[in-house]
Design a protein around this motif. Structure first.
Motif, short mmCIF file in Angstrom:
data_model
loop_
_atom_site.label_atom_id
_atom_site.label_comp_id
_atom_site.label_asym_id
_atom_site.label_seq_id
_atom_site.Cartn_x
_atom_site.Cartn_y
_atom_site.Cartn_z
N VAL A 243 0.87 -1.17 0.00
CA VAL A 243 0.00 0.00 0.00
C VAL A 243 0.91 1.23 0.00
O VAL A 243 1.65 1.47 0.96
CB VAL A 243 -0.91 0.01 1.24
N HIS A 244 0.88 2.00 -1.08
CA HIS A 244 1.76 3.17 -1.22
C HIS A 244 0.98 4.44 -0.85
O HIS A 244 -0.06 4.74 -1.43
CB HIS A 244 2.27 3.27 -2.65
N GLN A 266 -8.50 -7.75 -7.87
CA GLN A 266 -8.81 -6.41 -8.34
C GLN A 266 -7.59 -5.49 -8.42
O GLN A 266 -7.70 -4.35 -8.86
CB GLN A 266 -9.87 -5.77 -7.43
N LEU A 267 -6.45 -5.98 -7.99
CA LEU A 267 -5.24 -5.16 -8.00
C LEU A 267 -4.67 -5.02 -9.41
O LEU A 267 -4.84 -5.91 -10.24
CB LEU A 267 -4.19 -5.79 -7.08
N PRO A 268 -3.99 -3.90 -9.69
CA PRO A 268 -3.71 -2.77 -8.79
C PRO A 268 -4.91 -1.85 -8.66
O PRO A 268 -5.76 -1.78 -9.54
CB PRO A 268 -2.53 -2.08 -9.48
N LEU A 269 -4.94 -1.12 -7.54
CA LEU A 269 -6.03 -0.20 -7.26
C LEU A 269 -5.47 1.17 -6.87
O LEU A 269 -4.46 1.25 -6.19
CB LEU A 269 -6.89 -0.71 -6.11
N PRO A 285 -13.36 -0.97 -2.38
CA PRO A 285 -12.90 -1.58 -3.63
C PRO A 285 -13.99 -1.48 -4.70
O PRO A 285 -15.17 -1.32 -4.36
CB PRO A 285 -12.63 -3.03 -3.23
N PRO A 286 -13.64 -1.55 -5.97
CA PRO A 286 -14.64 -1.42 -7.03
C PRO A 286 -15.75 -2.46 -6.96
O PRO A 286 -16.91 -2.16 -7.25
CB PRO A 286 -13.81 -1.59 -8.31
N SER A 287 -15.40 -3.68 -6.55
CA SER A 287 -16.39 -4.76 -6.48
C SER A 287 -16.42 -5.34 -5.08
O SER A 287 -15.40 -5.37 -4.38
CB SER A 287 -16.04 -5.87 -7.48
N ALA A 288 -17.59 -5.82 -4.69
CA ALA A 288 -17.74 -6.45 -3.37
C ALA A 288 -16.88 -7.71 -3.30
O ALA A 288 -16.62 -8.37 -4.32
CB ALA A 288 -19.20 -6.79 -3.12
N LEU A 289 -16.44 -8.05 -2.11
CA LEU A 289 -15.60 -9.23 -1.91
C LEU A 289 -16.45 -10.43 -1.53
O LEU A 289 -17.45 -10.30 -0.82
CB LEU A 289 -14.56 -8.96 -0.80
N ASP A 290 -16.06 -11.59 -2.00
CA ASP A 290 -16.75 -12.84 -1.70
C ASP A 290 -16.31 -13.32 -0.32
O ASP A 290 -15.14 -13.66 -0.12
CB ASP A 290 -16.40 -13.88 -2.76
N THR A 291 -17.22 -13.35 0.64
CA THR A 291 -16.86 -13.70 2.02
C THR A 291 -17.04 -15.18 2.35
O THR A 291 -16.87 -15.58 3.49
CB THR A 291 -17.68 -12.86 3.01
N THR A 345 -5.19 9.81 -1.49
CA THR A 345 -5.23 8.71 -2.46
C THR A 345 -4.09 7.73 -2.17
O THR A 345 -2.95 8.14 -1.93
CB THR A 345 -5.09 9.25 -3.88
N ILE A 346 -4.41 6.45 -2.20
CA ILE A 346 -3.41 5.42 -2.01
C ILE A 346 -3.42 4.48 -3.21
O ILE A 346 -4.43 4.36 -3.91
CB ILE A 346 -3.67 4.60 -0.71
N THR A 347 -2.30 3.85 -3.43
CA THR A 347 -2.17 2.86 -4.50
C THR A 347 -1.85 1.51 -3.89
O THR A 347 -0.95 1.41 -3.03
CB THR A 347 -1.07 3.26 -5.50
N ILE A 348 -2.56 0.48 -4.32
CA ILE A 348 -2.36 -0.86 -3.78
C ILE A 348 -1.99 -1.79 -4.92
O ILE A 348 -2.67 -1.83 -5.96
CB ILE A 348 -3.64 -1.36 -3.08
N GLU A 349 -0.92 -2.54 -4.73
CA GLU A 349 -0.49 -3.47 -5.77
C GLU A 349 0.08 -4.73 -5.13
O GLU A 349 0.44 -4.75 -3.95
CB GLU A 349 0.58 -2.82 -6.65
N ALA A 350 0.15 -5.79 -5.91
CA ALA A 350 0.73 -7.03 -5.45
C ALA A 350 2.23 -6.88 -5.32
O ALA A 350 2.86 -6.17 -6.11
CB ALA A 350 0.38 -8.18 -6.41
#
Length: 352
Positions: A243-244, A266-269, A285-291, A345-350
Motif C-alpha cells: 500500500v503506497h 482487483q489489484l492494482p487499485l 474496492p470497485p467490487s464487493a468481496l466474496d466472504t 489517495t493510495i495505490t495498492i499493488e501485489a
C-alpha cells in the motif's frame, strides 16, 4: 464492529500497573545445567522451527472478576484486552502457534488495589492458584512462548502453577513481558527455577506496560528474528500487497480466504482512503468481496479486514470489537505505525 476501546483509559490502567510491583532489573543468569542445557537448547531450537508452537500467557484482563462494583476514580479497573493478552496475540499471528490463556478458578478483583493486595498475599504464601484448564498434550510442543506481566518484582503466582503443571523439559522457551520501570526484576530467575530443564532463551522481549498497546511491530519483529514467520517461497510472496501512501509503503500479508482472493484479483487499485472512528482507515474496492469461507476478524491493531454490510476494506490501527460481519483479509507485516497517518489517495499493488 466499529467501537474502539478507550485508548486513554487503557493507558491509565497500564501506567498504574507499571508503577506497582516493579523493582530493579536483574542480571540474566545462565542455565544451571551447564553443557547439557546448552545441548538441549540447540536441539530444541532446531526442532522448534519445525515442531508445534505454544503461546501461553497470563494477563490480568483474562483473570478479573468483571462484575465487581469498581470506583474507577479512586482505583483503576481492568480494561480488556490486556497488554500481555495483546502481545500474545501478535506473537501467535507470526508463529501460527496454539494460544493458551492461563486463567485462575478464583478470579482476581477488577479493582487494581484489591488485585495488588491479593497478589501480594499469594506471593508471601508462595501460593499456586488453581487453574481453570490445562494444556492438552504438552509433549506435542517443541517451542513455548511464555508471556506475563511483572507483579511484585516477579511473575504472577498462577504462572508458577502453569509451569509446575506442564513439564517444559527439553523445550525451547522464549519469554515476553510487560513491566514498569523495574524491568524484568526477578521474573526470569523465578521461571528458570520453576523450569530448570527447559532451554530458556536469553533473548527476551520486554516493554513498558504503557507502551505495550503500540508494540505490535516490535514484538513481531522480535519473533521473526528468532526464525519464525519468515517465508521466502513464491506462493507466500504472491499473497503480499503493498500500500503506497506518498513516499511511505505499508505491506500486508493476505490470508487464503475467498475475500482476500477477491481483493487480490482487483489489484492494482488507486483509491481514496477515509477516516472512520478513531481506530481505522477505510476504502471501497470497485467490487464487493466474496466472504464465503472467510474467517472473522479477531486480531488487534494492524488487522486488514472487510466489513461486508458497507463493502469497505478496513486498516485497523487500534483495537476493535468483533462483529460477525467483519471478515479477516490479512495482517500488516511492515509499516503498521504508518496506518494512522494515511490520507488522500493510495495505490495498492501485489508484491512481486
Amino acid at each position: 464492529m466499529k467501537q474502539a476501546l478507550s485508548f486513554l483509559l487503557t493507558l491509565a490502567m497500564l501506567c498504574t500497573l507499571a508503577a506497582c510491583g516493579s523493582g530493579s532489573e536483574a542480571e540474566q543468569t545462565p542455565l544451571n545445567s551447564g553443557q547439557a542445557a546448552s545441548d538441549t537448547a540447540e536441539a530444541a531450537q532446531e526442532a522448534g522451527q519445525e515442531g508445534k508452537v505454544l503461546v501461553a500467557y497470563f494477563s490480568w484482563a483474562d483473570n478479573a472478576a468483571l462484575t465487581d462494583d469498581v470506583d474507577a476514580v479512586t482505583s483503576p479497573s481492568v480494561v480488556s484486552p490486556g497488554n500481555v493478552q495483546q502481545l500474545a496475540g501478535w506473537v501467535q499471528q507470526v508463529t501460527g502457534g496454539d494460544l493458551f490463556a492461563i486463567q485462575v478458578t478464583d478470579p482476581y478483583p477488577s479493582d487494581w488495589d484489591a488485585c495488588l493486595e491479593r497478589a501480594n498475599e499469594e506471593r508471601g504464601a508462595d501460593a499456586r492458584p488453581a487453574l481453570t484448564a490445562h494444556v492438552d498434550n504438552i509433549d506435542q510442543y517443541s517451542t513455548v512462548f511464555l508471556g506475563y506481566p511483572n507483579w511484585w518484582y516477579g511473575v504472577p503466582m498462577p504462572l508458577l502453577s502453569f509451569l509446575e503443571q506442564n513439564d517444559l523439559s527439553g523445550k525451547q522457551v522464549y519469554l515476553f513481558c510487560s513491566h514498569g520501570t523495574g524491568g524484568l526484576a526477578n521474573s526470569v530467575e523465578q521461571i528458570r527455577a520453576a523450569a530448570p530443564d527447559a532451554a530458556i532463551s536469553d533473548d527476551i522481549f520486554d516493554c513498558f506496560e504503557e507502551e505495550a498497546a503500540g508494540s505490535q511491530q516490535a514484538v513481531q519483529d522480535w519473533v521473526r528474528s528468532l526464525g519464525f514467520g519468515a517465508s521466502e517461497n513464491a506462493e507466500d510472496s504472491a499473497r503480499q500487497i503493498a500500500v503506497h501512501v506518498g513516499d511511505d509503503t505499508i505491506v500486508c500479508a493476505l490470508n487464503d480466504s475467498s475475500a482476500a482472493d477477491s481483493l487480490y484479483a482487483q489489484l492494482p487499485l488507486t483509491v481514496a482512503v477515509e477516516d472512520y472512528s478513531d481506530n481505522e482507515k477505510i476504502f471501497y474496492p470497485p467490487s464487493a468481496l466474496d466472504t464465503a469461507d472467510t474467517p472473522p476478524a479477531q486480531g488487534g491493531a494492524g488487522t486488514l479486514a472487510y466489513y461486508a454490510p458497507w463493502g469497505d476494506v478496513v486498516f485497523f490501527y487500534g483495537d476493535y470489537s468483533e462483529n460477525p460481519s467483519l471478515y479477516a483479509l490479512g495482517q500488516v507485516v511492515s509499516g503498521a505505525e504508518r496506518i494512522e497517518a494515511m490520507s488522500g489517495t493510495i495505490t495498492i499493488e501485489a508484491v512481486a
